[in-house]
Structure formats: C-alpha cells, structure tokens
Design a protein around this motif. Structure first.
Motif, PDB file in Angstrom:
ATOM      1  N   LEU A   1     -38.915  20.664  12.240  1.00 24.22           N
ATOM      2  CA  LEU A   1     -37.714  20.599  13.072  1.00 24.22           C
ATOM      3  C   LEU A   1     -37.230  19.159  13.218  1.00 24.22           C
ATOM      4  O   LEU A   1     -36.021  18.895  13.216  1.00 24.22           O
TER       5      LEU A   1
ATOM      6  N   TYR B   1     -30.026  16.129   2.614  1.00 19.60           N
ATOM      7  CA  TYR B   1     -29.893  14.718   2.996  1.00 19.60           C
ATOM      8  C   TYR B   1     -29.784  13.833   1.759  1.00 19.60           C
ATOM      9  O   TYR B   1     -28.901  12.961   1.675  1.00 19.60           O
TER      10      TYR B   1
ATOM     11  N   ILE C   1     -35.555  18.243   9.975  1.00 21.48           N
ATOM     12  CA  ILE C   1     -34.219  18.856   9.942  1.00 21.48           C
ATOM     13  C   ILE C   1     -33.247  18.086  10.842  1.00 21.48           C
ATOM     14  O   ILE C   1     -32.109  17.795  10.445  1.00 21.48           O
TER      15      ILE C   1
ATOM     16  N   HIS D   1     -27.312  26.583   5.455  1.00 21.57           N
ATOM     17  CA  HIS D   1     -28.691  26.230   5.808  1.00 21.57           C
ATOM     18  C   HIS D   1     -28.829  25.970   7.292  1.00 21.57           C
ATOM     19  O   HIS D   1     -29.791  26.422   7.939  1.00 21.57           O
ATOM     20  N   LEU D   2     -27.874  25.271   7.880  1.00 23.41           N
ATOM     21  CA  LEU D   2     -27.924  24.961   9.303  1.00 23.41           C
ATOM     22  C   LEU D   2     -27.838  26.233  10.142  1.00 23.41           C
ATOM     23  O   LEU D   2     -28.519  26.357  11.176  1.00 23.41           O
TER      24      LEU D   2
ATOM     25  N   ALA E   1     -33.585  20.889   4.175  1.00 23.45           N
ATOM     26  CA  ALA E   1     -32.814  19.890   4.920  1.00 23.45           C
ATOM     27  C   ALA E   1     -32.925  18.521   4.252  1.00 23.45           C
ATOM     28  O   ALA E   1     -31.930  17.788   4.129  1.00 23.45           O
TER      29      ALA E   1
ATOM     30  N   VAL F   1     -31.239  27.891  10.024  1.00 24.58           N
ATOM     31  CA  VAL F   1     -32.182  27.139  10.861  1.00 24.58           C
ATOM     32  C   VAL F   1     -31.990  27.489  12.337  1.00 24.58           C
ATOM     33  O   VAL F   1     -32.959  27.713  13.077  1.00 24.58           O
TER      34      VAL F   1
ATOM     35  N   SER G   1     -32.490  14.570   9.402  1.00 16.91           N
ATOM     36  CA  SER G   1     -31.730  14.723   8.159  1.00 16.91           C
ATOM     37  C   SER G   1     -30.272  15.002   8.461  1.00 16.91           C
ATOM     38  O   SER G   1     -29.365  14.380   7.882  1.00 16.91           O
ATOM     39  N   TYR G   2     -30.024  15.898   9.394  1.00 13.70           N
ATOM     40  CA  TYR G   2     -28.639  16.250   9.710  1.00 13.70           C
ATOM     41  C   TYR G   2     -27.938  15.183  10.548  1.00 13.70           C
ATOM     42  O   TYR G   2     -26.709  15.062  10.493  1.00 13.70           O
TER      43      TYR G   2
ATOM     44  N   CYS H   1     -23.807  22.344   3.768  1.00 16.88           N
ATOM     45  CA  CYS H   1     -24.878  22.329   4.773  1.00 16.88           C
ATOM     46  C   CYS H   1     -24.787  23.471   5.773  1.00 16.88           C
ATOM     47  O   CYS H   1     -25.782  23.800   6.434  1.00 16.88           O
TER      48      CYS H   1
ATOM     49  N   LEU I   1     -37.691  25.332   5.157  1.00 15.55           N
ATOM     50  CA  LEU I   1     -36.440  24.949   5.822  1.00 15.55           C
ATOM     51  C   LEU I   1     -36.363  23.431   5.981  1.00 15.55           C
ATOM     52  O   LEU I   1     -35.289  22.834   5.842  1.00 15.55           O
ATOM     53  N   GLY I   2     -37.504  22.794   6.262  1.00 13.18           N
ATOM     54  CA  GLY I   2     -37.541  21.335   6.331  1.00 13.18           C
ATOM     55  C   GLY I   2     -37.272  20.693   4.984  1.00 13.18           C
ATOM     56  O   GLY I   2     -36.531  19.704   4.882  1.00 13.18           O
TER      57      GLY I   2
END
Length: 322
Positions: free
Chosen positions: A211, A123, A214, A244-245, A119, A248, A217-218, A241, A115-116
């Motif tokens: 985390l 980015y 993530i 994926h968000l 992200a 997460v 990045s966001y 995005c 997941l990281g």
C-alpha cells in the motif's frame, strides 16, 4: 490418550447462512452468476494477453497474473460454498479446511504484492519513460511476478501451519462461509499469541508495504502529470492508471471495511451479525474478482481492441469451418 481425544478434530462445520433458507437460495443464484462472470471475464483477459502481441508488455503480463489469481482464488472457495448453499452439506474435512485456508491466504497475499508491482510499473512508465524498457525488461517483470507468487505461498504455508496445529477441543463449528483464518483461530483452546504476532507481521509485509508502494508511486505520478503542459498527455497518463487505481481502491477498501468495522454489534443481534458477515465475505471473495476484468475492459482501449480482435477472429474461423 484422553488429551488427544479432546484436541483432535476430524472435520469442521461451516455455518454460513444457516437459519436463512430464503437468503441461501438468493445467495446461491447471485454467487453462481458472479462466479461464471469471473471465469469468463478473467479467462478472456488471459487469452487476450497471451495471443495479442499488442498486450505483450509488463502491465498486461501483471494483469494476466492477476486474472489467473482471481480464478484460482474463487475456485478454491466458491464451488464448496455453492454446494453448501444448495445441498445443506456444511461439513468440511480437516485437510480440506487447511487447503482452503492455504489457497485463500496465498492468493490474497500474492494479489497485494501484484498490485504493488503494477503501481511501480505505472510509475516507471510515466515518470521515467525513456528508461522504461531497460528497468522493466522481460527478465525483471517475470522475476517480480515470481517473487509475488513465491512470497505469497511461503506466507500462507507459515500462517496455515501455525493455525492448523492448534488444539480445538472438539469445538469445530465455524461461523463463516469458509475456513477463514481468523474464524478458525477463534475455535482454538490454546494460546494464540504466536499466531497473532505472525499475522501482524504478515499484515505489515503484505498489506501495508504494498500500500505504501502504491501510495508513493501515485503521488509521484500525480506530480509528473500536473507538470505536463499537454492536456492530451495528462489525459493519456490518467487513463493508463485509472483502471489499476480503481481496482486498488476496491480491493483495499473492502479489506479495511471488513476488518476495521466495529466489533460490538449486540444491538443487531447474533443472527443479523451472521448475515452481515456472510455478505461482507461474499463481496470480498466474489465481487472484487468479478469487477477486475470489467474495469480493465471498460477503461482500457488496448484490452477492448484485443478482445474485439479475438472475437472477430473466432467468428471468421467459424464461418470458414462451415
């Protein structure tokens, strides 16, 4: 010799929802349906990401890994849970418990890293699109996925080995559906300080660090999106995005809800507490993997187009065979 007899355990007994026969029947039906959805949904995503050339990008490569991971994670625990619910067979061998703990911990650790990585991929794609093919080359994203799987496996080997070498003094009743590491550590009749320290380090590396990746990045993605002049461009960036968000938030939200909730539940009673723990573990272990393919299919035009194409090709082949 007497000490060995006191500390050696051949098998564990998983309580699950014992004492709630009606709930067990309901849980069996619900979990079975969810498991079938997990197998079908994630398999379709894997097949689509392999056979549709439009999905041969880093994002869908990571998504394929995530789908494969969800199948492995649920397959390591759900079948045995279904058997215990329908047959009342609640015992699991020592080696079986160790294997279940290893697979669950390895898949969970790997998913955090994946997941990281996803992200970071978003980015680079949004904040540095011109250099995206160079930064996220095939060698790089395969290496990133390999590091995720390898680090998750090594972390799980360390945690499982430390947990299963503890003496249990014939205390082998686990108040859980699965051989979950915290539930097993409660049975140990020895000092678990080393286990607590290594788990804390593991949580920092596999929960907090991804985390943070993530989050930053966001934050950078949001900064770039808000500076875009085109409403179409902003909408496209948000849509790439959002899936994926959402995954997460569900994944980390469930973890924090499970392990950060108050521990004193005396007013609810031990039986109600057991039922709640079972419900939370099912949500974390089954609902989240089930939602992943649904979220990515509903919120991603490329995935929907690929699935429709595969289904149409299958229909054409069936007609030709007739």
């Amino acid at each position: 010799m007497d000490r060995i007899n006191k500390t050696f355990v051949n098998e564990f007994i998983l309580l699950g929802l014992s004492g709630y026969p009606k709930l067990e029947i309901i849980f069996f039906a619900v979990i079975l349906v969810m498991y079938l959805v997990i197998l079908i949904g994630n398999s379709v995503l894997i097949i689509a990401s392999i056979f549709d050339s439009r999905l041969h990008t880093p994002m869908y490569f990571f998504l394929g890994n995530l789908s494969f991971l969800d199948i492995c994670y649920t397959s390591s625990s759900v079948p045995s849970t279904l058997v215990s619910l329908i047959s009342k067979k609640r015992n699991i061998s020592f080696s079986g418990c160790a294997m279940q703990m290893f697979l669950g911990f390895a898949m969970g650790s790997t998913e955090c890293f994946l997941l990281g990585m996803m992200a970071f991929d978003r980015y680079v794609a949004i904040c540095n699109p011109l250099r995206y093919p160079v930064i996220m080359s095939k060698v790089v994203y395969i290496l990133m996925a390999s590091v995720s799987w390898l680090s998750g496996g090594i972390n799980s080997i360390v945690q499982t080995s430390l947990a299963m070498q503890l003496p249990f003094c014939e205390n082998n009743i686990i108040n859980h559906f699965l051989c979950e590491i915290l539930a097993v550590l409660k049975l140990a009749c020895a000092d678990i300080s080393l286990n607590v320290v290594t788990l804390a380090v593991s949580n920092m590396a596999f929960l907090v660090l991804p985390l943070l990746v993530i989050f930053f990045s966001y934050m950078l993605i949001l900064y770039i999106i808000l500076r875009m002049n085109s409403a179409t461009g902003r909408h496209k960036a948000f849509s790439t995005c959002s899936a994926h968000l959402t995954v997460v938030i569900i994944f980390y939200g469930t973890i924090f809800f499970m392990y950060a909730k108050p521990k004193s539940q005396d007013l609810l009673g031990q039986d109600n507490l057991q039922a709640r723990e079972g419900l939370f573990s099912v949500f974390y272990g089954v609902v989240t993997p089930m939602l992943n393919p649904i979220i990515y299919s509903l919120r991603n035009k490329d995935v929907k187009a690929a699935v429709k194409y595969l289904l149409s090709q299958k229909s054409v082949n069936q007609l030709r065979s007739k």
